[in-house]
Design an enzyme around this catalytic site. Structure first.
Site, PDB file in Angstrom:
ATOM      1  N   THR A  66      38.423  33.831  54.486  1.00  0.00           N
ATOM      2  CA  THR A  66      39.313  34.557  53.709  1.00  0.00           C
ATOM      3  C   THR A  66      38.697  35.246  52.315  1.00  0.00           C
ATOM      4  OG1 THR A  66      39.679  32.538  52.574  1.00  0.00           O
ATOM      5  CG2 THR A  66      41.128  32.959  54.241  1.00  0.00           C
ATOM      6  N   HIS A 132      36.289  45.673  27.033  1.00  0.00           N
ATOM      7  CA  HIS A 132      35.925  44.739  27.961  1.00  0.00           C
ATOM      8  C   HIS A 132      35.129  43.782  27.689  1.00  0.00           C
ATOM      9  CE1 HIS A 132      38.681  47.367  30.076  1.00  0.00           C
ATOM     10  NE2 HIS A 132      38.106  48.391  29.837  1.00  0.00           N
TER      11      HIS A 132
END
Ligand code: RB5
Length: 144
Positions: A66, A132
């Site tokens: 996954t 950021h």
């Protein structure tokens, strides 16, 4: 050098992505399941992320079935910002805003064509810095 690691759930995609990146001129090292045999994804995450932290690898790709388990494991390691991406927008912005150093993919979730485009975007995009960086510093502080 880029390192790509996978468990058995990501083995086929790892092979296709490694071939794609080598054809584009990247120096690629592989880690994890050698022939598709079952291995534990936290072990792969640990081995691969150690090479990113030491600087031996510039960035990494981690692939499990996954993409979730291996990203959870990778993000336990100080200095690793692992991003599970399912499209190119996520790959672009996790580089621009999160300065992600590990791309995670789900080998049983997306096809090789999309995975290669996601990886191309990830490796072609630079961190934007500025506001950021302050946020990444706050993430680093959470590791303490
Ligand atoms: C292995 O069967 C599978 O659990 C693993 O590849 C991954 O999907 C875990 O998150």
């Amino acid at each position: 050098m880029i390192i790509i690691g996978s468990d058995h759930g990501g083995f086929e995609l790892r092979k296709e992505l490694a071939e794609h990146l080598r054809a584009k001129g990247f120096l690629v090292t592989e880690a994890g399941s050698e022939n598709g045999e079952s291995v534990d994804y936290p072990d792969v995450a640990q081995e691969v992320c150690a090479k990113v932290i030491s600087g031996e690898a510039e960035k990494a790709v981690l692939i499990c079935g996954t993409g979730i388990g291996i990203s959870i494991a990778a993000n336990k390691i100080d200095g690793i910002r692992a991003a599970l991406c399912t499209d190119c927008y996520m790959a672009k912005y996790t580089r621009l805003h999160n300065n992600a150093n590990v791309l995670c993919l789900g080998g049983r979730v997306i096809g090789a064509g999309l995975a290669c485009e996601i990886a191309d975007t990830f490796f072609a995009t630079d961190f934007e810095g500025g506001r950021h960086q302050r946020r990444i510093d706050k993430i680093s502080a959470l590791e303490k």
